[in-house]
Design a protein around this motif. Structure first.
Motif, PDB file in Angstrom:
ATOM      1  N   PHE A  21      12.595 -29.004 -14.949  1.00  0.00           N
ATOM      2  CA  PHE A  21      12.272 -27.980 -15.949  1.00  0.00           C
ATOM      3  C   PHE A  21      11.966 -26.640 -15.274  1.00  0.00           C
ATOM      4  CE2 PHE A  21      10.841 -31.571 -18.895  1.00  0.00           C
ATOM      5  CZ  PHE A  21      11.940 -31.452 -19.730  1.00  0.00           C
ATOM      6  N   ARG A  22      11.266 -26.675 -14.163  1.00  0.00           N
ATOM      7  CA  ARG A  22      10.932 -25.426 -13.454  1.00  0.00           C
ATOM      8  C   ARG A  22      12.186 -24.728 -12.948  1.00  0.00           C
ATOM      9  NH1 ARG A  22       5.795 -25.971  -9.466  1.00  0.00           N
ATOM     10  NH2 ARG A  22       6.530 -23.892  -8.975  1.00  0.00           N
ATOM     11  N   ALA A  31      19.707 -34.151 -20.097  1.00  0.00           N
ATOM     12  CA  ALA A  31      19.110 -35.482 -20.083  1.00  0.00           C
ATOM     13  C   ALA A  31      19.495 -36.218 -18.798  1.00  0.00           C
ATOM     14  CB  ALA A  31      19.555 -36.269 -21.314  1.00  0.00           C
ATOM     15  N   ASP A  32      20.754 -36.080 -18.373  1.00  0.00           N
ATOM     16  CA  ASP A  32      21.199 -36.760 -17.155  1.00  0.00           C
ATOM     17  C   ASP A  32      20.441 -36.257 -15.926  1.00  0.00           C
ATOM     18  OD1 ASP A  32      22.989 -38.381 -18.487  1.00  0.00           O
ATOM     19  OD2 ASP A  32      24.718 -37.082 -18.115  1.00  0.00           O
ATOM     20  N   GLU A  33      20.228 -34.943 -15.845  1.00  0.00           N
ATOM     21  CA  GLU A  33      19.484 -34.377 -14.712  1.00  0.00           C
ATOM     22  C   GLU A  33      18.044 -34.887 -14.703  1.00  0.00           C
ATOM     23  OE1 GLU A  33      21.364 -29.993 -13.927  1.00  0.00           O
ATOM     24  OE2 GLU A  33      20.363 -30.315 -15.863  1.00  0.00           O
ATOM     25  N   LEU A  34      17.452 -34.946 -15.877  1.00  0.00           N
ATOM     26  CA  LEU A  34      16.064 -35.416 -15.972  1.00  0.00           C
ATOM     27  C   LEU A  34      15.962 -36.887 -15.587  1.00  0.00           C
ATOM     28  CD1 LEU A  34      15.149 -33.556 -19.259  1.00  0.00           C
ATOM     29  CD2 LEU A  34      14.101 -33.161 -17.024  1.00  0.00           C
ATOM     30  N   ARG A  54      11.768 -33.307 -25.724  1.00  0.00           N
ATOM     31  CA  ARG A  54      10.646 -32.461 -26.156  1.00  0.00           C
ATOM     32  C   ARG A  54       9.313 -33.091 -25.761  1.00  0.00           C
ATOM     33  NH1 ARG A  54       7.134 -32.278 -30.341  1.00  0.00           N
ATOM     34  NH2 ARG A  54       6.313 -30.216 -30.872  1.00  0.00           N
ATOM     35  N   GLU A  55       9.170 -34.397 -26.000  1.00  0.00           N
ATOM     36  CA  GLU A  55       7.921 -35.071 -25.629  1.00  0.00           C
ATOM     37  C   GLU A  55       7.719 -35.029 -24.121  1.00  0.00           C
ATOM     38  OE1 GLU A  55       5.813 -39.452 -25.529  1.00  0.00           O
ATOM     39  OE2 GLU A  55       7.243 -39.064 -27.140  1.00  0.00           O
ATOM     40  N   LEU A  56       8.800 -35.230 -23.368  1.00  0.00           N
ATOM     41  CA  LEU A  56       8.708 -35.165 -21.911  1.00  0.00           C
ATOM     42  C   LEU A  56       8.256 -33.777 -21.472  1.00  0.00           C
ATOM     43  CD1 LEU A  56       9.164 -36.272 -19.043  1.00  0.00           C
ATOM     44  CD2 LEU A  56      11.580 -35.617 -19.284  1.00  0.00           C
ATOM     45  N   TYR A  57       8.806 -32.749 -22.085  1.00  0.00           N
ATOM     46  CA  TYR A  57       8.435 -31.377 -21.722  1.00  0.00           C
ATOM     47  C   TYR A  57       6.971 -31.112 -22.041  1.00  0.00           C
ATOM     48  CZ  TYR A  57       8.546 -26.320 -21.273  1.00  0.00           C
ATOM     49  OH  TYR A  57       8.281 -25.037 -20.892  1.00  0.00           O
ATOM     50  N   GLU A 120       3.121 -26.808 -30.849  1.00  0.00           N
ATOM     51  CA  GLU A 120       2.406 -27.699 -29.927  1.00  0.00           C
ATOM     52  C   GLU A 120       2.384 -27.117 -28.513  1.00  0.00           C
ATOM     53  OE1 GLU A 120       2.000 -32.445 -28.915  1.00  0.00           O
ATOM     54  OE2 GLU A 120       3.574 -31.773 -30.267  1.00  0.00           O
ATOM     55  N   ILE A 121       3.502 -26.541 -28.094  1.00  0.00           N
ATOM     56  CA  ILE A 121       3.559 -25.901 -26.776  1.00  0.00           C
ATOM     57  C   ILE A 121       2.632 -24.685 -26.761  1.00  0.00           C
ATOM     58  CG2 ILE A 121       5.062 -24.615 -25.192  1.00  0.00           C
ATOM     59  CD1 ILE A 121       7.313 -26.588 -26.067  1.00  0.00           C
ATOM     60  N   LYS A 122       2.629 -23.939 -27.852  1.00  0.00           N
ATOM     61  CA  LYS A 122       1.732 -22.786 -27.949  1.00  0.00           C
ATOM     62  C   LYS A 122       0.277 -23.231 -27.818  1.00  0.00           C
ATOM     63  CE  LYS A 122       0.677 -18.736 -30.715  1.00  0.00           C
ATOM     64  NZ  LYS A 122       1.121 -17.893 -31.822  1.00  0.00           N
ATOM     65  N   LYS A 123      -0.079 -24.317 -28.483  1.00  0.00           N
ATOM     66  CA  LYS A 123      -1.455 -24.824 -28.435  1.00  0.00           C
ATOM     67  C   LYS A 123      -1.856 -25.189 -27.005  1.00  0.00           C
ATOM     68  CE  LYS A 123      -4.318 -28.522 -30.291  1.00  0.00           C
ATOM     69  NZ  LYS A 123      -4.321 -29.772 -31.047  1.00  0.00           N
ATOM     70  N   ILE A 124      -0.952 -25.845 -26.275  1.00  0.00           N
ATOM     71  CA  ILE A 124      -1.241 -26.244 -24.891  1.00  0.00           C
ATOM     72  C   ILE A 124      -1.447 -25.018 -24.012  1.00  0.00           C
ATOM     73  CG2 ILE A 124      -0.269 -27.350 -22.826  1.00  0.00           C
ATOM     74  CD1 ILE A 124       1.216 -29.239 -24.851  1.00  0.00           C
ATOM     75  N   THR A 125      -0.557 -24.029 -24.129  1.00  0.00           N
ATOM     76  CA  THR A 125      -0.663 -22.844 -23.285  1.00  0.00           C
ATOM     77  C   THR A 125      -1.878 -21.997 -23.657  1.00  0.00           C
ATOM     78  OG1 THR A 125       0.958 -21.695 -24.677  1.00  0.00           O
ATOM     79  CG2 THR A 125       1.789 -22.744 -22.691  1.00  0.00           C
ATOM     80  N   VAL A 126      -2.187 -21.915 -24.941  1.00  0.00           N
ATOM     81  CA  VAL A 126      -3.378 -21.175 -25.371  1.00  0.00           C
ATOM     82  C   VAL A 126      -4.642 -21.852 -24.848  1.00  0.00           C
ATOM     83  CG1 VAL A 126      -4.770 -20.581 -27.406  1.00  0.00           C
ATOM     84  CG2 VAL A 126      -2.333 -20.052 -27.376  1.00  0.00           C
TER      85      VAL A 126
END
Length: 194
Positions: A21-22, A31-34, A54-57, A120-126
């Motif tokens: 992801f980075r 998906a194959d790369e992950l 999405r859940e993995l991210y 959900e991503i916004k909540k984590i980063t906030v």
């Protein structure tokens, strides 16, 4: 029946996916790369991450955030000169190899690119930014109380200022690659800690 037991370390698999992801970004990581990076098959993947990519991210940025915050908070707690530790933390951003300008900062990218698309991503980063602000504010408040710094700026606002600096440096790195210029910018901003 409980199903097949997991034969891989989820935390380690998430850390390996984080590198994909980075390097590639959320949208372009396939998906194959992950799966290849994680060393698991599709069956194991969907058993562990029912929400798919999405859940993995989300697990990836959560785990990365927790590790980042833990490392920073322990570093401050164990430092004899906590304000100097914060100064050095920022100065190191000018030439940090784990957050280069091409990739930007992983958490910064999540904040800028995806937080407005995904609550959900916004909540984590906030949450991370609020924790950083609180950690900086508490450190500044204690430094003011023991005379380590003479600044009379409100510690809460100084904490926000430093959180904003952390975000801003990662954005600036994308257009300015000179560590000397970045250090000058950071040093100018860190005058608030005098």
């Amino acid at each position: 029946m409980a199903g097949r037991p997991k034969i891989f370390d989820e935390q380690e698999a998430v850390a390996k996916a984080t590198e994909v992801f980075r390097n590639k970004g959320y949208d372009t990581a396939s998906a194959d790369e992950l799966l290849c990076a994680m060393g698991i098959g599709k069956g194991s993947f969907y058993l562990a991450f029912k929400g798919g990519k999405r859940e993995l991210y989300i697990r990836s940025i959560t785990q990365f955030s927790e590790y980042f915050y833990q490392k920073l908070s322990v570093g401050i707690a164990e430092s004899e000169d906590k304000v100097q530790f914060i100064r050095q933390f920022f100065l190191d951003l000018a030439d940090a190899s784990d957050c280069d300008k091409e990739r930007g900062c992983y958490l910064g990218n999540a904040l800028v690119q995806l937080s407005e698309k995904d609550l959900e991503i916004k909540k984590i980063t906030v949450q991370l930014l609020k924790k950083l602000q609180t950690l900086f504010a508490e450190t500044i408040k204690n430094a003011q109380a023991n005379g380590q710094i003479t600044s009379i700026e409100d510690p809460e606002m100084t904490g926000w200022y430093l959180s904003n600096l952390w975000n801003g440096i990662h954005v600036t790195r994308r257009m300015e690659g000179s560590p000397e210029i970045l250090k000058s910018i950071i040093e100018m901003n860190l005058k608030i800690l005098s």
